[in-house]
Design an enzyme around this catalytic site. Structure first.
Site, PDB file in Angstrom:
ATOM      1  CG  HIS A  87      -1.918   1.126   1.219  1.00 57.23           C
ATOM      2  ND1 HIS A  87      -3.286   0.911   1.279  1.00 57.23           N
ATOM      3  CD2 HIS A  87      -1.761   2.469   1.156  1.00 57.23           C
ATOM      4  CE1 HIS A  87      -3.914   2.072   1.265  1.00 57.23           C
ATOM      5  NE2 HIS A  87      -3.003   3.043   1.194  1.00 57.23           N
ATOM      6  CG  HIS A 118      -1.276   7.008  -1.639  1.00 64.01           C
ATOM      7  ND1 HIS A 118      -2.578   7.239  -2.047  1.00 64.01           N
ATOM      8  CD2 HIS A 118      -1.373   6.297  -0.490  1.00 64.01           C
ATOM      9  CE1 HIS A 118      -3.411   6.695  -1.167  1.00 64.01           C
ATOM     10  NE2 HIS A 118      -2.700   6.116  -0.207  1.00 64.01           N
ATOM     11  CD  GLN A 158      -6.882  11.299  -1.177  1.00 65.41           C
ATOM     12  OE1 GLN A 158      -5.792  10.768  -1.192  1.00 65.41           O
ATOM     13  NE2 GLN A 158      -7.720  11.173  -0.149  1.00 65.41           N
ATOM     14  CG  HIS A 202      -7.587   4.665   0.920  1.00 59.96           C
ATOM     15  ND1 HIS A 202      -7.107   4.074  -0.194  1.00 59.96           N
ATOM     16  CD2 HIS A 202      -6.545   5.327   1.495  1.00 59.96           C
ATOM     17  CE1 HIS A 202      -5.804   4.363  -0.304  1.00 59.96           C
ATOM     18  NE2 HIS A 202      -5.447   5.120   0.712  1.00 59.96           N
ATOM     19  CD  GLU A 242      -6.282   6.968   6.109  1.00 60.96           C
ATOM     20  OE1 GLU A 242      -6.750   7.213   4.968  1.00 60.96           O
ATOM     21  OE2 GLU A 242      -5.083   7.104   6.397  1.00 60.96           O
ATOM     22  CG  ASP A 293      -0.783   5.251   3.494  1.00 62.40           C
ATOM     23  OD1 ASP A 293      -1.214   5.157   2.324  1.00 62.40           O
ATOM     24  OD2 ASP A 293      -1.444   5.751   4.425  1.00 62.40           O
TER      25      ASP A 293
HETATM   26  N1  17E Z   1      -4.961   9.485   1.013  1.00 65.39           N
HETATM   27  C1  17E Z   1      -5.780   9.004   1.967  1.00 65.39           C
HETATM   28  O1  17E Z   1      -6.996   9.128   1.833  1.00 65.39           O
HETATM   29  N2  17E Z   1      -5.273   8.364   3.029  1.00 65.39           N
HETATM   30  C2  17E Z   1      -3.963   8.233   3.155  1.00 65.39           C
HETATM   31  N3  17E Z   1      -3.468   7.607   4.224  1.00 65.39           N
HETATM   32  C3  17E Z   1      -3.109   8.746   2.163  1.00 65.39           C
HETATM   33  C4  17E Z   1      -3.647   9.365   1.107  1.00 65.39           C
HETATM   34  C5  17E Z   1      -1.644   8.587   2.311  1.00 65.39           C
HETATM   35 FE   FE2 Z   2      -3.429   5.120   1.629  1.00 65.83          FE
END
Ligand code: 17E
Ligand code: FE2
Length: 399
Positions: free
Chosen positions: A54, A56, A149, A207, A210, A306
């Site tokens: 994982h 980006h 995103q 995702h 989070e 990440d």
């Molecule tokens: N974008 C997101 O939504 N969550 C993350 N941890 C990263 C990017 C790195």
């Molecule tokens: Fe991520």
């Protein structure tokens, strides 16, 4: 070629292995054939190559440009990135991605799953990454997740952009349910992403939750749809940090579904110890998902970095050892066996996440891809932050 005296995956006895035509031919106590090249590994640790499950890559190496993330929250990170996104061009992406992939390669990483932001009407990063996946294939096998995103339902033309990215050649479909405007959008976004993956025969990596909000319940939808669509272990739930805050009665119920669904989990211990708990006073939650409990339930969990030096994480050098090191601490996995076997988070478990187990591992008939660590076993490697001495890909020395 014959490799002698290797400690293969912490084996107590040293073993030899033979590589022929880019494949592992045999493993055991072997004698040199006539004219065969021999390399004595002198008891060093040999592991299958490391896997970044994982990251980006499109955002790597942009920290502070144009602004630093001052609060350390996920949401300020998304705002910072949104400003940087306006300046994206192909050369910029190429340069940063190549640099980051080389950083990983120097640490023995040969497989990388990257999320690529597709909430960009130009899909510039997506297009460039599709080219780079091919160009860099002898350095690392790259898997691309089309990652919305800024949301699928909450971003203009979000559904169209995600669909277009899949048609352009993404390997997996992403979603970000906790970022959608409403709970209804959140559920619909997961349904949309997973049906898209089903239709185009793609993997899924969401995702998922989070956030420190204990009411964030994207995971149950992801797992239910994985089960109902028969996608099972083609599906991964990344982050799932809200699970840290769920009440135990709910987790007890949820675990049954998670086991039935057979989905994979990715925890990102470096980044989520940094991003989570930011709205707390004291005590401050760590916000890493329930790794120990998931493993005990027989569910697959891998660890990812990440980010490398970007709006969400201001450090990082491509060494997955640091990810494991932090993960063991924050998940309290510090027993002897836990430490010794912790390489699995960035090798075998990650291979399951990436769905590449058919071509991964030190076994006769599999591609001869492996790393040699300057250590006697993984406990020693982790503790001393041992160097990756060599990285072989399909029988060829790459580093
Ligand atoms: N974008 C997101 O939504 N969550 C993350 N941890 C990263 C990017 C790195
Ligand atoms: Fe991520």
């Amino acid at each position: 070629m014959l490799f002698k005296n290797a400690c293969i995956e912490n084996s107590t006895q040293l073993q030899d292995f033979r590589v022929e035509d880019g494949l592992f031919k045999e493993i055991g106590n072997l004698t040199q054939a006539e004219g065969e090249e021999v390399k004595d590994l002198e008891g060093k640790l040999v592991l299958p190559p490391f896997i970044e499950s994982h990251v980006h890559l499109d955002t790597c190496l942009t920290a502070g440009d144009p602004v630093w993330n001052m609060s350390g929250t996920l949401f300020e990170g998304i705002e910072c990135w949104s400003k940087r996104k306006e300046k994206l061009n192909e050369d910029d992406i190429r340069e940063r991605v190549k640099k980051a992939v080389q950083m990983y390669a120097a640490h023995g990483v040969q497989f990388i799953r990257t999320h690529v932001d597709v909430t960009d009407p130009s899909l510039m990063a997506m297009k460039t990454m599709v080219d780079l996946r091919e160009e860099l294939k002898d350095v690392a096998e790259i898997q691309i997740v089309a990652f919305p995103q800024e949301g699928i339902l909450s971003f203009p033309k979000g559904k169209e952009l995600l669909t277009e990215a899949v048609k352009m050649g993404a390997d997996a479909v992403g979603a970000i349910p906790h970022f959608e405007f409403t709970r209804e959008y959140s559920v619909e976004s997961v349904n949309f992403a997973m049906e898209l993956a089903y239709k185009y025969d793609k993997l899924v990596d969401v995702h998922c939750d989070e956030i420190d909000d204990e009411a964030s319940r994207g995971l149950e939808t992801v797992a239910t749809r994985a089960l109902e669509l028969g996608l099972f272990d083609k599906v991964t739930a990344s982050h799932t940090t809200a699970m840290h805050s769920y009440n135990n009665a709910y987790v007890l119920k949820l675990m049954r579904l998670l086991k039935m669904s057979r989905i994979n989990f990715v925890a990102n211990p470096l980044v989520n110890t940094h991003l989570q708990g930011r709205a707390d006073t004291y005590p401050k939650r760590r916000g890493v998902t329930r790794v120990k409990e998931l493993l005990e339930a027989g569910i697959n969990v891998s660890f990812g970095h990440d980010d490398i030096f970007d709006p969400w994480y201001p450090l990082g050098n491509g060494n997955l050892r640091d990810v494991v090191f932090m993960g063991l601490h924050v998940c309290q996995l510090m027993g002897y066996e836990d430490i010794m076997n912790s390489y699995r988070f960035i090798t075998h478990n990650a291979a399951k996440t990436l769905h590449i187990t058919d071509r991964y591992g030190i076994e006769p008939g599999k591609p001869a891809s492996f790393v040699v660590m300057d250590a006697t076993d993984y406990y020693d490697a982790l503790n001393r932050n041992a160097k990756c001495m060599a990285s072989y890909m399909k029988g060829g020395k790459r580093h």
